[in-house]
Design a protein around this motif. Structure first.
Motif, short mmCIF file in Angstrom:
data_model
loop_
_atom_site.label_atom_id
_atom_site.label_comp_id
_atom_site.label_asym_id
_atom_site.label_seq_id
_atom_site.Cartn_x
_atom_site.Cartn_y
_atom_site.Cartn_z
N LEU A 159 0.82 -1.21 0.00
CA LEU A 159 0.00 0.00 0.00
C LEU A 159 0.86 1.26 0.00
CD1 LEU A 159 -2.81 -1.04 2.51
CD2 LEU A 159 -3.02 -0.76 0.03
N GLU A 160 1.97 1.22 0.76
CA GLU A 160 2.86 2.37 0.77
C GLU A 160 3.48 2.60 -0.60
OE1 GLU A 160 5.55 1.47 3.90
OE2 GLU A 160 4.26 2.33 5.47
N THR A 161 3.84 1.49 -1.28
CA THR A 161 4.39 1.60 -2.63
C THR A 161 3.35 2.17 -3.59
OG1 THR A 161 5.86 -0.29 -2.23
CG2 THR A 161 5.44 0.32 -4.53
N GLU A 162 2.12 1.65 -3.47
CA GLU A 162 1.05 2.17 -4.32
C GLU A 162 0.81 3.65 -4.06
OE1 GLU A 162 -2.39 -0.18 -3.64
OE2 GLU A 162 -1.61 -1.96 -4.65
N ASN A 163 0.87 4.03 -2.79
CA ASN A 163 0.67 5.43 -2.43
C ASN A 163 1.76 6.31 -3.04
OD1 ASN A 163 -0.63 7.58 -0.91
ND2 ASN A 163 1.16 7.55 0.41
N SER A 164 3.01 5.81 -2.97
CA SER A 164 4.12 6.56 -3.57
C SER A 164 3.96 6.68 -5.07
CB SER A 164 5.44 5.86 -3.24
OG SER A 164 6.53 6.53 -3.85
N THR A 165 3.51 5.57 -5.70
CA THR A 165 3.29 5.59 -7.15
C THR A 165 2.19 6.58 -7.52
OG1 THR A 165 3.97 3.27 -7.32
CG2 THR A 165 2.67 4.18 -9.15
N LEU A 166 1.12 6.57 -6.72
CA LEU A 166 0.02 7.49 -6.98
C LEU A 166 0.45 8.94 -6.82
CD1 LEU A 166 -2.95 5.63 -5.24
CD2 LEU A 166 -2.62 5.97 -7.69
N LYS A 167 1.29 9.19 -5.81
CA LYS A 167 1.80 10.55 -5.62
C LYS A 167 2.65 10.99 -6.80
CE LYS A 167 1.83 10.75 -0.56
NZ LYS A 167 2.67 10.82 0.65
#
Length: 203
Positions: A108-116
């Motif tokens: 989820l943190e990786t996805e969040n970083s990708t989304l950012k």
């Protein structure tokens, strides 16, 4: 003795419901039976469980369960097993179930970083597009001003040409009239000459 206020009663009901929900979660998740009244959010090394949570839920674990508001109790009941989860104590810290939840947090943190990053790229693209739009609007306005000026100049030239045409036509008519007058004058002179009597010198 004064009766408890309705807000305190509601808060007590939600606190009890939250303790029961968390107790059931610990039982189902780890197979550990914890009485609802003994459930803690701020655990210590002696507790057989602790909590793993996403950064967005960290505020829920910064105070004791008894000190939370109704809104926090609702959030705990809603998010348990979704954004936070019970994990075994330190002696079994790397149990498979916890590893799965930790992996989910990292995912989820990786996805969040990708989304950012994606959002940042879209913002940059939008800024470039907005700048291009502004430049296009400015160029359009400049072209419009140039066309307006050109139209005014064209109208002025057409007016000048019409005036010149009028003057030329007037000169042409004047020249024709002058030529006709000259012809008529010449004819009159000829008639006058022919009507004069001949003199001795002419004999």
């Amino acid at each position: 003795m004064a009766s408890p206020r309705p807000s305190n009663i509601d808060r007590a009901k939600w606190r009890a419901k939250c303790r029961e929900t968390l107790s059931e979660h610990i039982k189902n998740r780890l197979g550990i039976s914890i009485e609802p009244s003994e459930v803690r959010l701020m655990t210590n090394a002696e507790d057989p469980y602790s909590w793993k949570y996403l950064p967005t839920r960290a505020h829920l674990f910064e105070k004791s369960l008894s000190k939370h508001s109704i809104g926090a109790y609702m959030e705990l009941c809603r998010e348990v097993g979704a954004s936070f989860e019970a994990v075994a104590g330190k002696h079994v810290l790397f149990a498979g179930a916890e590893e799965n939840f930790t992996a989910r947090i990292l995912e989820l943190e990786t996805e969040n970083s990708t989304l950012k990053s994606e959002a940042s790229r879209w913002r940059d693209a939008a800024a470039v597009e907005a700048q291009l739009k502004r430049e296009a609007e400015e160029a359009t306005n400049q072209l419009g001003a140039m066309l307006h000026t050109a139209n005014l100049e064209n109208q002025h030239l057409q007016s000048h040409i019409r005036k010149q045409d009028s003057l030329a036509e007037a000169f042409r008519k004047s020249a024709i009239d002058s030529h006709q007058i000259a012809n008529e004058a010449s004819a009159i002179l000829e008639r006058l000459k022919s009507s004069l009597p001949l003199t001795d010198d002419a004999c």
